[in-house]
Write a protein that holds these residues in place. Sequence first.
Motif, PDB file in Angstrom:
ATOM      1  N   ASN A  89       8.762  -8.616  19.534  1.00  0.00           N
ATOM      2  CA  ASN A  89       7.931  -9.834  18.672  1.00  0.00           C
ATOM      3  C   ASN A  89       9.092 -10.683  18.003  1.00  0.00           C
ATOM      4  O   ASN A  89      10.341 -10.375  17.988  1.00  0.00           O
ATOM      5  N   THR A  90       8.669 -12.036  17.729  1.00  0.00           N
ATOM      6  CA  THR A  90       9.740 -12.486  16.836  1.00  0.00           C
ATOM      7  C   THR A  90       9.373 -12.448  15.414  1.00  0.00           C
ATOM      8  O   THR A  90       8.492 -12.652  14.921  1.00  0.00           O
ATOM      9  N   LEU A  91      10.545 -12.102  14.945  1.00  0.00           N
ATOM     10  CA  LEU A  91      10.438 -11.748  13.508  1.00  0.00           C
ATOM     11  C   LEU A  91      10.578 -13.176  12.842  1.00  0.00           C
ATOM     12  O   LEU A  91      11.418 -13.881  12.911  1.00  0.00           O
ATOM     13  N   GLY A 127       9.604  -5.847  14.534  1.00  0.00           N
ATOM     14  CA  GLY A 127      10.034  -7.127  14.616  1.00  0.00           C
ATOM     15  C   GLY A 127      10.964  -7.453  15.564  1.00  0.00           C
ATOM     16  O   GLY A 127      11.147  -8.763  16.117  1.00  0.00           O
ATOM     17  N   THR A 128      11.540  -6.554  16.111  1.00  0.00           N
ATOM     18  CA  THR A 128      12.588  -6.720  17.084  1.00  0.00           C
ATOM     19  C   THR A 128      12.438  -5.756  18.464  1.00  0.00           C
ATOM     20  O   THR A 128      12.563  -6.374  19.500  1.00  0.00           O
ATOM     21  N   ILE A 161      11.857 -22.089  17.080  1.00  0.00           N
ATOM     22  CA  ILE A 161      10.998 -22.120  18.038  1.00  0.00           C
ATOM     23  C   ILE A 161       9.507 -22.628  17.827  1.00  0.00           C
ATOM     24  O   ILE A 161       9.256 -22.461  16.641  1.00  0.00           O
ATOM     25  N   THR A 165       9.633 -21.893  13.749  1.00  0.00           N
ATOM     26  CA  THR A 165       9.706 -20.498  13.359  1.00  0.00           C
ATOM     27  C   THR A 165      11.153 -20.032  13.906  1.00  0.00           C
ATOM     28  O   THR A 165      11.343 -20.173  14.908  1.00  0.00           O
ATOM     29  N   LEU A 166      12.175 -20.078  12.685  1.00  0.00           N
ATOM     30  CA  LEU A 166      13.330 -19.917  12.828  1.00  0.00           C
ATOM     31  C   LEU A 166      13.369 -18.476  13.602  1.00  0.00           C
ATOM     32  O   LEU A 166      13.008 -17.213  12.883  1.00  0.00           O
ATOM     33  N   ASP A 167      13.979 -18.213  14.894  1.00  0.00           N
ATOM     34  CA  ASP A 167      14.190 -17.095  15.507  1.00  0.00           C
ATOM     35  C   ASP A 167      15.580 -16.406  15.028  1.00  0.00           C
ATOM     36  O   ASP A 167      16.469 -16.486  15.949  1.00  0.00           O
ATOM     37  N   LEU A 168      15.755 -15.699  14.062  1.00  0.00           N
ATOM     38  CA  LEU A 168      17.062 -14.989  13.922  1.00  0.00           C
ATOM     39  C   LEU A 168      16.907 -13.678  14.840  1.00  0.00           C
ATOM     40  O   LEU A 168      18.270 -13.339  14.764  1.00  0.00           O
ATOM     41  N   ASN A 169      16.106 -13.113  15.357  1.00  0.00           N
ATOM     42  CA  ASN A 169      16.387 -12.074  16.297  1.00  0.00           C
ATOM     43  C   ASN A 169      17.432 -12.787  17.273  1.00  0.00           C
ATOM     44  O   ASN A 169      17.860 -11.862  17.898  1.00  0.00           O
ATOM     45  N   ARG A 195       1.358 -13.161  29.705  1.00  0.00           N
ATOM     46  CA  ARG A 195       2.167 -12.933  30.724  1.00  0.00           C
ATOM     47  C   ARG A 195       1.653 -12.675  32.028  1.00  0.00           C
ATOM     48  O   ARG A 195       2.363 -12.704  33.117  1.00  0.00           O
TER      49      ARG A 195
END
Lengths: 338, 338, 338, 338
Positions: free
Chosen positions: A248-250, A273-274, B239, B249-253, C244
Amino acid sequence: MIIVLKPEATEADAKAILEQIESVKLKPLYMPGTERIVLGALGDERILNNLNIAANPMVENVKPILSTYKQVSREMQSHDTQVKFGDVTIGGGSFAVIAGPCAIENRDQIFKSAEIVKKHGAVGLRGGAFKPRTSPYSFQGLEEEGLKLMQEASKEYGLPCVTEIVDPAHVELLEKYVDAFQVGARNMQNFKLLKAVGQSQTPTLLKRGMSATIEELLLAAEYIYNEGNHNVVICERGIRTFERATRNTLDLNAVAYIKTKSHLPVIVDPSHGTGIRELVAPMAKAAVACGADGVIVEAHYDPQVALSDGAQSLDEASFAKMMRELTPFVQAAGKVLA
Amino acid sequence: MIIVLKPEATEADAKAILEQIESVKLKPLYMPGTERIVLGALGDERILNNLNIAANPMVENVKPILSTYKQVSREMQSHDTQVKFGDVTIGGGSFAVIAGPCAIENRDQIFKSAEIVKKHGAVGLRGGAFKPRTSPYSFQGLEEEGLKLMQEASKEYGLPCVTEIVDPAHVELLEKYVDAFQVGARNMQNFKLLKAVGQSQTPTLLKRGMSATIEELLLAAEYIYNEGNHNVVICERGIRTFERATRNTLDLNAVAYIKTKSHLPVIVDPSHGTGIRELVAPMAKAAVACGADGVIVEAHYDPQVALSDGAQSLDEASFAKMMRELTPFVQAAGKVLA
Amino acid sequence: MIIVLKPEATEADAKAILEQIESVKLKPLYMPGTERIVLGALGDERILNNLNIAANPMVENVKPILSTYKQVSREMQSHDTQVKFGDVTIGGGSFAVIAGPCAIENRDQIFKSAEIVKKHGAVGLRGGAFKPRTSPYSFQGLEEEGLKLMQEASKEYGLPCVTEIVDPAHVELLEKYVDAFQVGARNMQNFKLLKAVGQSQTPTLLKRGMSATIEELLLAAEYIYNEGNHNVVICERGIRTFERATRNTLDLNAVAYIKTKSHLPVIVDPSHGTGIRELVAPMAKAAVACGADGVIVEAHYDPQVALSDGAQSLDEASFAKMMRELTPFVQAAGKVLA
Amino acid sequence: MIIVLKPEATEADAKAILEQIESVKLKPLYMPGTERIVLGALGDERILNNLNIAANPMVENVKPILSTYKQVSREMQSHDTQVKFGDVTIGGGSFAVIAGPCAIENRDQIFKSAEIVKKHGAVGLRGGAFKPRTSPYSFQGLEEEGLKLMQEASKEYGLPCVTEIVDPAHVELLEKYVDAFQVGARNMQNFKLLKAVGQSQTPTLLKRGMSATIEELLLAAEYIYNEGNHNVVICERGIRTFERATRNTLDLNAVAYIKTKSHLPVIVDPSHGTGIRELVAPMAKAAVACGADGVIVEAHYDPQVALSDGAQSLDEASFAKMMRELTPFVQAAGKVLA
């Protein structure tokens, strides 16, 4: 609508206004403060305007609540809510780490997993007994048998425990065994379930739906809160996007944003989340840095034999490492580990 | 394919193998280390297998590169790359804060903005002269006039500067004025532009496309790297998702993930990543916590008069506050502010 | 702003107003109709309001253009634009099928592919010579050599041809060989490229960016139109979502929506929009049903040997079948196959 | 796993094998055909392999089911399922139009709305009595009172009716009043609810979740099917993407794709799928063109006074126009209006 009374207003003054609100079928709220009484009125504001409450000599001012969610908003309550989970406080100045396996699989597994997370600093135990699985052919959980095992482990290691609730009819059953409910991502807009847990007083971890906006998440919290259960903890657990490298995108933006808009505590689930074990610790650190009040992570005494979510579960060594790395960030945030 | 030579292998041995690789039209790479020489071969691995390089007595072992990106991957280079931006090093143990206005608007604005970001600890200056705008009727930037003003401010305050490049034909023009290029999100897959900046040696900040996967981002970096410019810094800037409360959405992952997969430095843009001034500081702190090597933020001496992105720009007070708050998190990460 | 003149207004009256508009640095537009003259003024409407054009006795009424895109909107032109592609008309009452391989690979391939698509009813030929590829190590196209081959096939089979343009500097080169440009999804916001094709008169197929909103797509069209090239055809080719099972999510809502908002012709690319050969025909039928003016599909005389996009390319049998199936739907839509 | 018996195999032979399957706790399926008997076995295929069923002399061949969904897949049943909704057949060669208001508001509204949709060709009536609303303060539906009104209108106009079920405990209540259940998008993964409707025989319209993949949608259908209710109709109603011009992105790719993978009927909801009245008819036409078996649309005798979804509801004139426009496309598809 928020109605701030004058300092000299009495409880009787407040009661008169609340009755006026109730008489037009709006929901009245009574919020006594140390210096003055604040009242709320929820529902169609056009009706309320007709009452002309601002003209009451005991009313200092009247202001609309701009957000669609009302009771969970900072407009209604500016200070942080703290939620008691067993003897642990979530929210305020502490940072709580809740850990445990995805699903309760057997006595040995839940005991060993509880032991390692306790040893390295977790303050709560997680584990699923009723598992909402995408396929009807996947392991669906041990159900009540699992709850019993978790309760035993919880007592043995002094860790309050939380499990997912999937049926409005299960409230009483679960309350016999656990200290908190989790409403899962797939049920975030199962309004029957939200109302059912709202009618209890059991602390409830509300996970964000996979494609729920922040507003929808806070409105789901409002459903629980509005039924009378104020012990709500929001949980960011990643949203569904086009990115495929991570499960997922946290959305940590959501954590920082919710902290500005709502008084409820917010925790983060970096495991879902990851979806990748190596990313759990960095994202747990990021969670504390952006203002979260805790994390809930999947940990298993031996992830290789886990029946579900093995790839994102921490083993003892990686859980211990995460706790060590987390400590200076909790301090940097001016908080203490719960 | 990575070819590790035996310790006793000489440069001449290496050269012979490189020629063999070149003879079948694959790209040869020469990577001498302190203890032994490592070679690379990029292209169709079936062709390479026919050469049977493993059979060469000077070859210790041969292993395939599993990721689709090659030269920017940790498989090819395990240690962190450091990129020189003026006299500032990005990557390694430091954390760099680059700040400045969205667009260069006039001399007064860029000077005043540079002054405040310098005063509170920024080590680099950002500002747009050629602005890629969604509408043809929006302000398109001061172009070369803007570059001149930025160069003056850069020298006055001792801040190396970075600006966006939008045209392959602009490489030389921009190099007269700035210390680094930025390839913007909308151009992340403008391969002509990537190749053009790849043929220079100017440090290049490569921003993630709005809907680019991490793999596509690293392949875009590979385009630049493959042309010979190794001074690439990756930038996560949010993104596009369904969430509307925040601009992106800041994707820090992605930051934590890229740090495990690539040796390139990674910085974060919390201004575009959130679009909300109040969220810039919390997300900058989260960036350092999850492993980023720096942040690039929008700051303006007076955001209320900014021609673009005012709502997400920091003023002096909020920039100073962000820097104060950031400091303990940089320390918790075991880094120092650049 | 749209300025409708009175029936009695002369060209001289119009000219006076246009000069007034130009004098304040706004963009004047002259749109003579059969019954009356309509003028346009683009730019900051506050400036325009100061001119008080409505007070001019020759002006019947003045109305603002509400959409952010102006010249491509139906507010500015209510009738459908028709674009000439070779001797084929796109838009109006016909439905155009353009087909051909993803990339031009060699003479045999482009000739055989052109032959089969012509035989079964295609009216245009597609094929890539400069290929924007995600990886620098993938086949990048035959470049000018490919253009020559396509031009020969185009003449041999009487099919006007279209190819992707990736560099602003290529306008003249491509015009020597092809009848139309395609601006690809990755370059939809490469504004330098949009301006360059806008300065030619070559028909341009503008593909929607992978995560571009409809508004951004129409603003990209506005960039081309605003430079003077009115021969713009919009192409929906699928957007990037979480799904997907298919390569992209074909957004046919966008087709129906754009037809209500813009006068430009719209075609659909069901090959990239699905990524699955079996879905190309059903989605081509859906395209005509929701109002599209044509489709562009990938067809190859032998998809199994295609260097790119084989899985979504139609072979002769499946192309012929699609054409047969399409026919009654084109009739149901009240159109004719071009 | 699918087990095809030899033509000479008897029911007794089949029974013996089914018992063998059951003995290892797998789910046995009995599917007698006109020429031969087919058996199925669901569950862990490693266990099944140990039984060595292929060695049984009455077994012709054994093949694995590759998709994660089993009973709803075409691998298990190649011919189309037809579902009886009152006296209407959904699936096969007909195209069914179901219409009605978003919510049942009062007797007058549901009667007038039923009258107009019946008059212009609808064969089923829709209307919500238990409304899952994002906010606890929005109109939640008339509940049982609404069901009574809908049943009366249903009988008066000879239209079978469908309404949303939101609680596993409501199965019996709803069965008293309606001909079909709808499982809404928000409950697509409310597995308790899926199991509850699966234990009835009431036809069930399963709507795709807002961010559910096609695979998850078919697995949700499998939950219902696996409990014994084979009367499942899939409904595509738009997914959540970044696009904001339309309420959702109608994914017609999914319709064409599901028709290749599953034997269940598929209908489309262009009202929720677009959120814009003007787009309902074009997308209904596109639905029939790509293979759908019907549409479900919101229609209201006076959308301007609707308590919910007014902007996407058709009035009599637009509903009649949609039906007229739809007819030639239904014919082009080789189907007849149900």
